[in-house]
Design a protein around this motif. Sequence first.
Motif, mmCIF file in Angstrom:
data_model
loop_
_atom_site.group_PDB
_atom_site.id
_atom_site.type_symbol
_atom_site.label_atom_id
_atom_site.label_comp_id
_atom_site.label_asym_id
_atom_site.label_seq_id
_atom_site.Cartn_x
_atom_site.Cartn_y
_atom_site.Cartn_z
ATOM 1 N N GLY A 66 99.553 113.338 50.604
ATOM 2 C CA GLY A 66 100.799 112.757 50.103
ATOM 3 C C GLY A 66 100.711 111.262 49.863
ATOM 4 N N THR A 67 99.637 110.625 50.351
ATOM 5 C CA THR A 67 99.467 109.186 50.151
ATOM 6 C C THR A 67 98.957 108.906 48.742
ATOM 7 O OG1 THR A 67 98.862 109.000 52.486
ATOM 8 C CG2 THR A 67 98.308 107.126 51.076
ATOM 9 N N ARG A 68 99.483 107.863 48.133
ATOM 10 C CA ARG A 68 98.921 107.408 46.850
ATOM 11 C C ARG A 68 97.585 106.747 47.148
ATOM 12 N NH1 ARG A 68 100.299 108.888 41.986
ATOM 13 N NH2 ARG A 68 100.073 106.824 41.059
ATOM 14 N N VAL A 69 96.547 107.171 46.455
ATOM 15 C CA VAL A 69 95.205 106.640 46.722
ATOM 16 C C VAL A 69 94.523 106.257 45.408
ATOM 17 C CG1 VAL A 69 94.818 107.953 48.854
ATOM 18 C CG2 VAL A 69 94.175 108.964 46.646
ATOM 19 N N THR A 70 93.494 105.432 45.567
ATOM 20 C CA THR A 70 92.557 105.219 44.466
ATOM 21 C C THR A 70 91.230 105.829 44.881
ATOM 22 O OG1 THR A 70 91.902 103.070 45.330
ATOM 23 C CG2 THR A 70 93.627 103.078 43.642
ATOM 24 N N ALA B 150 80.225 102.123 37.024
ATOM 25 C CA ALA B 150 81.434 102.617 36.345
ATOM 26 C C ALA B 150 82.605 102.652 37.318
ATOM 27 C CB ALA B 150 81.182 103.997 35.731
ATOM 28 N N ARG B 151 82.863 101.518 37.960
ATOM 29 C CA ARG B 151 83.814 101.475 39.072
ATOM 30 C C ARG B 151 85.263 101.420 38.564
ATOM 31 N NH1 ARG B 151 82.492 100.631 44.076
ATOM 32 N NH2 ARG B 151 84.133 99.081 44.401
ATOM 33 N N VAL B 152 85.636 102.464 37.835
ATOM 34 C CA VAL B 152 87.010 102.581 37.337
ATOM 35 C C VAL B 152 87.784 103.439 38.328
ATOM 36 C CG1 VAL B 152 88.454 103.339 35.411
ATOM 37 C CG2 VAL B 152 86.083 102.605 34.991
ATOM 38 N N PRO B 153 88.813 102.897 38.983
ATOM 39 C CA PRO B 153 89.542 103.729 39.949
ATOM 40 C C PRO B 153 90.420 104.773 39.272
ATOM 41 C CG PRO B 153 90.417 101.473 39.917
ATOM 42 C CD PRO B 153 89.335 101.530 38.887
ATOM 43 N N LEU C 199 97.408 118.061 37.400
ATOM 44 C CA LEU C 199 95.989 118.413 37.547
ATOM 45 C C LEU C 199 95.535 118.051 38.950
ATOM 46 C CD1 LEU C 199 94.694 116.745 34.235
ATOM 47 C CD2 LEU C 199 95.176 119.179 34.580
ATOM 48 N N HIS C 200 94.556 118.760 39.459
ATOM 49 C CA HIS C 200 93.876 118.354 40.688
ATOM 50 C C HIS C 200 92.480 117.867 40.309
ATOM 51 C CE1 HIS C 200 96.360 120.821 43.854
ATOM 52 N NE2 HIS C 200 97.050 119.840 43.301
ATOM 53 N N VAL C 201 92.196 116.620 40.656
ATOM 54 C CA VAL C 201 90.895 116.028 40.332
ATOM 55 C C VAL C 201 90.096 115.941 41.630
ATOM 56 C CG1 VAL C 201 89.716 114.189 39.099
ATOM 57 C CG2 VAL C 201 92.106 114.689 38.566
ATOM 58 N N HIS C 202 88.895 116.503 41.616
ATOM 59 C CA HIS C 202 88.066 116.622 42.828
ATOM 60 C C HIS C 202 86.914 115.625 42.765
ATOM 61 C CE1 HIS C 202 89.588 120.874 43.768
ATOM 62 N NE2 HIS C 202 90.082 120.617 42.575
ATOM 63 N N PHE C 203 86.681 114.938 43.878
ATOM 64 C CA PHE C 203 85.575 113.975 43.971
ATOM 65 C C PHE C 203 84.773 114.241 45.248
ATOM 66 C CE2 PHE C 203 89.048 111.857 41.764
ATOM 67 C CZ PHE C 203 88.419 111.287 40.668
ATOM 68 N N PRO C 204 83.465 113.900 45.214
ATOM 69 C CA PRO C 204 82.730 113.937 46.485
ATOM 70 C C PRO C 204 83.115 112.739 47.347
ATOM 71 C CG PRO C 204 81.247 113.409 44.646
ATOM 72 C CD PRO C 204 82.644 113.484 44.096
ATOM 73 N N ARG C 205 82.901 112.825 48.649
ATOM 74 C CA ARG C 205 83.133 111.663 49.517
ATOM 75 C C ARG C 205 81.913 110.753 49.497
ATOM 76 N NH1 ARG C 205 87.760 112.606 52.614
ATOM 77 N NH2 ARG C 205 87.845 110.333 52.679
ATOM 78 N N ALA C 206 80.704 111.320 49.567
ATOM 79 C CA ALA C 206 79.494 110.479 49.527
ATOM 80 C C ALA C 206 79.421 109.827 48.160
ATOM 81 C CB ALA C 206 78.259 111.337 49.782
ATOM 82 N N GLY C 207 79.317 108.499 48.151
ATOM 83 C CA GLY C 207 79.200 107.790 46.873
ATOM 84 C C GLY C 207 80.529 107.405 46.254
ATOM 85 N N PHE C 208 81.634 107.677 46.942
ATOM 86 C CA PHE C 208 82.966 107.321 46.427
ATOM 87 C C PHE C 208 83.789 106.673 47.538
ATOM 88 C CE2 PHE C 208 81.535 110.141 43.226
ATOM 89 C CZ PHE C 208 82.269 109.878 42.072
ATOM 90 N N VAL D 129 87.642 106.344 48.836
ATOM 91 C CA VAL D 129 89.044 106.796 48.747
ATOM 92 C C VAL D 129 89.856 105.829 49.593
ATOM 93 C CG1 VAL D 129 90.662 108.681 49.172
ATOM 94 C CG2 VAL D 129 88.293 109.207 48.535
ATOM 95 N N LEU D 130 90.777 105.108 48.969
ATOM 96 C CA LEU D 130 91.534 104.079 49.688
ATOM 97 C C LEU D 130 93.013 104.185 49.326
ATOM 98 C CD1 LEU D 130 89.125 101.073 49.076
ATOM 99 C CD2 LEU D 130 89.466 102.307 51.226
ATOM 100 N N PRO D 131 93.903 103.817 50.270
ATOM 101 C CA PRO D 131 95.325 103.789 49.908
ATOM 102 C C PRO D 131 95.519 102.846 48.722
ATOM 103 C CG PRO D 131 95.027 103.509 52.271
ATOM 104 C CD PRO D 131 93.663 103.417 51.666
#
Length: 316
Positions: A254-258, A265-268, A293-302, A304-306
């Motif tokens: 529920g938190t807004r994150v980047t 290519a550090r586009v949030p 849409l649900h956009v899925h990312f790996p944790r390694a190499g990314f 995720v921040l509020p």
Amino acid sequence: MAEIILHHYDLSPFSEKIRLALGLKGLDWRSVKVDPVPPRPALDALTGGYRRVPVLQVGADIYCDTEIIFRALERLAPEPTLYPTGEGIAKALSLWWDRATWKPAIGVLVHHIGEHLPEAFLKDRKENYLGYDISKPAMAPMLPAYVQQLAALARWLSSMLAENGPFLTGGRISAADITCYHSLWLLRANCGAEMIDAQLGLGPDIADWMARVAALGHGRPAEMTPEAALAAAGAAEPAAPTLGDNDPSGIAAGTRVTVTPDDNARVPVTGTLVAADTQEAVVAIDSPAAGRLHVHFPRAGFEVLPAAGAGASRAA
Ligand SMILES: N[C@@H](CCC(=O)N[C@@H](CS)C(=O)NCC(=O)O)C(=O)O
């Protein structure tokens, strides 16, 4: 099951990883060709701005980065698995290889074909992707070092094949083979296999192994337009996430994150966290062109921040 849609372009080695994984699993898939140089408005509408390629789409679920695309394919079609000897070694080898070989591989590539790369491609890669100039003259002074790096790292592949063969982690092909193949494929396909083998000191063990990986093929692609892919997303609902262990980062759903790649290519991408575990973060975005849409990312190499001023959002 919704169709598997891959957004990719032919010369992209990271896309080749996924095409080979689709071949391993013998899947039918839809092929959406994107331009090697942005703008890619239809793809942006699906990813929320993530700018790298490839991207996998299954209905209204969008998977960014080959690591999480592999995870999605494993869920969709568990056999044959990409991880026959377990995930840890194959994933660690893949992340190491991708990161350690990418710049040296580009350096060797432009030595051979740099004069044929369009100005718009070079400008885009410098300003929006890598942050450095990949023109042939700019990379030339470091060419000996790029060759040294690739030769040193490829020798480790030879040693793995000698120890474990016929594949890097044992008797069956894994995600590690498909990944370590891709940058050598880029060079051998574009600069000539004999030339690259001689320049990097690659032996017949590597050539034979690459032939075994290439034999996977690409599964069964059928062309699709970007507009049809957008329409498929718009007509679908995101699936309920099926994640594994707990996310230790303490960011509540529920938190807004980047979500931002930590390398290039550090586009949030900004959205609402739907779910996360140690391996994957799922973010909801509302796309004007395709709805929720649900956009899925790996944790390694990314990262995720509020998001700035973040709080729980009713949209989640
Ligand atoms: N870590 C990413 C790397 C992807 C990547 O760098 N892809 C290249 C193409 S092979 C790219 O996006 N280049 C810039 C572009 O096409 O916009 C992954 O595994 O998917």
